[in-house]
Design an enzyme around this catalytic site. Structure first.
Site, mmCIF file in Angstrom:
data_model
loop_
_atom_site.group_PDB
_atom_site.id
_atom_site.type_symbol
_atom_site.label_atom_id
_atom_site.label_comp_id
_atom_site.label_asym_id
_atom_site.label_seq_id
_atom_site.Cartn_x
_atom_site.Cartn_y
_atom_site.Cartn_z
ATOM 1 N N ASP A 47 0.868 -1.186 0.000
ATOM 2 C CA ASP A 47 0.000 0.000 0.000
ATOM 3 C C ASP A 47 0.902 1.232 0.000
ATOM 4 O OD1 ASP A 47 -2.154 1.622 0.062
ATOM 5 O OD2 ASP A 47 -2.777 1.140 2.113
ATOM 6 N N ASP A 64 -3.262 7.308 -3.642
ATOM 7 C CA ASP A 64 -4.652 7.726 -3.880
ATOM 8 C C ASP A 64 -5.115 8.601 -2.730
ATOM 9 O OD1 ASP A 64 -4.612 5.455 -2.149
ATOM 10 O OD2 ASP A 64 -6.752 5.188 -2.463
ATOM 11 N N ALA A 76 -11.355 3.922 1.306
ATOM 12 C CA ALA A 76 -11.920 4.825 2.321
ATOM 13 C C ALA A 76 -13.276 4.395 2.860
ATOM 14 C CB ALA A 76 -11.992 6.258 1.778
ATOM 15 N N CYS A 92 -15.274 -21.591 19.365
ATOM 16 C CA CYS A 92 -14.516 -21.767 18.130
ATOM 17 C C CYS A 92 -13.664 -23.014 18.278
ATOM 18 C CB CYS A 92 -13.656 -20.521 17.906
ATOM 19 S SG CYS A 92 -12.350 -20.708 16.687
ATOM 20 N N CYS A 150 -8.390 -21.854 20.490
ATOM 21 C CA CYS A 150 -9.592 -21.980 21.323
ATOM 22 C C CYS A 150 -9.805 -23.397 21.839
ATOM 23 C CB CYS A 150 -10.818 -21.512 20.550
ATOM 24 S SG CYS A 150 -10.659 -19.803 20.045
HETATM 25 ZN ZN LIG Z 1 -10.505 -19.779 17.810
#
Ligand SMILES: [Zn+2]
Length: 493
Positions: free
Chosen positions: A87, A122, A192, A275, A280
């Site tokens: 970028d 930009d 944007a 999750c 997790c």
């Molecule tokens: Zn997770």
């Protein structure tokens, strides 16, 4: 450079070819801060990153990074051998108002360090800016894109150019900008929009995405700049976005925020981790919260969640059920549901670009009346032969009206929401074999629109409608003023 493999709704699975290999879209590019690698790039690859995005402006402004990037190239600097997008400092421009680099210099720098996808300088005009300012800044962006496009044109094995579509919250200016950029660039980022995402302004986002889509050629990829929250991904893909970048995984982790496709949780008040990712499934919420590596672990979970959502989106495209996934996801936030209705009301582009359904759709909710196959079905009503008298019913009248014989009618139709009337022999075919949750008022209105059309189109035919009780009030409203129709309720005749 971009090949589309499978389409569903306005979404597609495609392959983008870059100098450092292919990226399968829809793709999510994690944003790397070159000064601070929160997760090792190998870990990101393992989680699913096929490409990364980093900020060329930060590297340009940091002497030791700049020297090394020019020396060994961006891929060795990051230790990543797959595609890297850079970028130009647009984000810094939006935060600080100005950046100390000319367009030509930052484009040249990105070429020198071997970036695979280059972004020119930009101007990210914020949402709700004055129109005059928006138009002026948009012209600067278009000019900078043109300059960059010329600089790249002659290069062997040239990098891709990302040509940002600006235009603040003016749908017509987004479309105009996209049209002006046609033929200049390989991918088209919608710029944007982060302030809109942060403030849940999804309606404006929907308008911007669809109008950018209308302005670009349908075979070029769109990138939604700064949208990495899993909650929004399926929506953006279904309405035409192919590429995403995510700084969210890291920014949210820093603020103790736990991403899920249904929204964001605050880790400090969680008791369970909903999750199945490696983080997790090996930590409790308390352990994660109290870990010395909390930020890194949470970032890793956040990234897992985003990539898992991308895989689900791809599978849904393959299966032909993307819009059903979007309908589910949009139930996570009322403003997303509003945005879905806004997006679905852009019927011209949806009917033009969405392919015929390959799978039997499952409809629920008021937005089902807005689906393209409903419009396609109703368009076919003008070709139906109805004869002198016609019966339309929601359930077979034999039990409720034994005196009615279907044999007495020249034509027989079944009425089903949200499609409208159809001949019984189509009952088992797409799309009318759809399972639809009854009770949606909008869907019934849409179906009756089809009936009204059929009646008006055949003014000399006499119509008999046999309707279940929940249809009667709406039918009276819709059929008011038509004299070639008689409505029967299911019980009282
Ligand atoms: Zn997770």
């Amino acid at each position: 450079m971009f090949e589309i493999k499978i389409k569903d709704f306005l979404g597609r699975i495609g392959v983008l070819d870059t100098p450092h290999g292919k990226i399968e879209t829809p793709a999510l590019l994690p944003v790397i801060n070159p000064n601070r690698l929160l997760l090792p790039v190998d870990k990101m690859k393992e989680i699913g990153a096929e490409a990364l995005i980093t900020n060329a402006y930060i590297i340009y402004r940091t002497p030791h990074l700049r020297e090394r990037a020019v020396d060994v190239g961006i891929h060795r600097l990051l230790g990543f051998d797959a595609p890297v997008m850079t970028d130009s400092g647009s984000y810094q421009l939006s935060v600080y108002g100005d950046i100390e680099v000319e367009n030509e210099d930052i484009v040249q720098f990105q070429i020198e360090i071997g970036s695979d996808i280059i972004v020119p300088k930009d101007i990210p005009t914020p949402p709700f800016s004055p129109r005059e300012r928006t138009e002026k800044e948009l012209m600067t962006t278009v000019r900078n894109v043109g300059e960059a496009w010329e600089m790249l044109a002659e290069l062997p094995n040239r990098p891709l150019l990302a040509s940002p579509i600006q235009g603040s919250t003016y749908p017509d200016l987004r479309e105009k900008c996209a049209r002006m950029l046609r033929g200049m660039g390989d991918i088209f980022p919608i710029g944007a929009v982060v302030p809109l995402l942060e403030n849940y302004r999804f309606k404006q986002l929907a308008e911007i995405i669809l109008h950018s889509k209308m302005g670009t050629s349908s075979c070029t990829p769109l990138h939604l700049f700064g949208a990495g929250h899993p909650m929004i991904l399926s929506f953006a893909v279904a309405f035409g976005c192919d590429l995403f970048d995510s700084a969210a995984y890291a920014l949210f982790a820093k603020e103790n925020r736990y991403l899920s496709p249904h929204g964001t949780y605050d880790l400090s008040s969680m008791e369970y981790l909903p999750c199945a990712c490696p983080i997790c499934s090996t930590h409790t919420a308390k352990e994660l919260r109290e870990s010395d590596e909390r930020e890194r672990l949470l970032a890793e979970h956040n990234l897992h969640t985003a990539f898992s959502e991308i895989r689900l989106i791809k599978e849904s495209i393959r299966e032909g059920t993307l819009i059903e996934l979007v309908q589910q996801r949009c139930r996570a936030h009322p403003r997303l549901l509003d945005a879905l209705k806004i997006a679905l009301s852009h019927t011209d582009i949806i009917d033009e670009l969405s392919p015929q359904r390959r799978s039997s759709p499952f409809y629920s909710g008021p937005e089902s009346a807005l689906m393209p196959e409903v419009r396609r079905h109703q368009k076919r009503l003008e070709r139906l032969e109805v004869g002198k008298n016609c019966i339309i019913f929601t359930t077979h009248p034999s039990s409720t009206h034994p005196d009615l014989s279907l044999k007495d009618f020249d034509s027989v139709f079944i009425l089903k929401a949200p499609f409208g009337p159809f001949p019984p022999e189509l009952a088992e075919t797409l799309p009318v074999n759809t399972v639809h949750v009854s009770g949606d008022l909008e869907a019934k209105h849409k179906a009756l629109e089809g009936v009204v059309y059929l009646i008006k189109n055949n003014p000399t035919t006499s119509f008999t409608l046999v309707l279940e009780r929940e249809w009667l009030d709406i039918a009276k409203q819709r059929l008011n003023g038509l004299d070639n129709v008689e409505v029967w309720g299911e019980e009282n005749g």
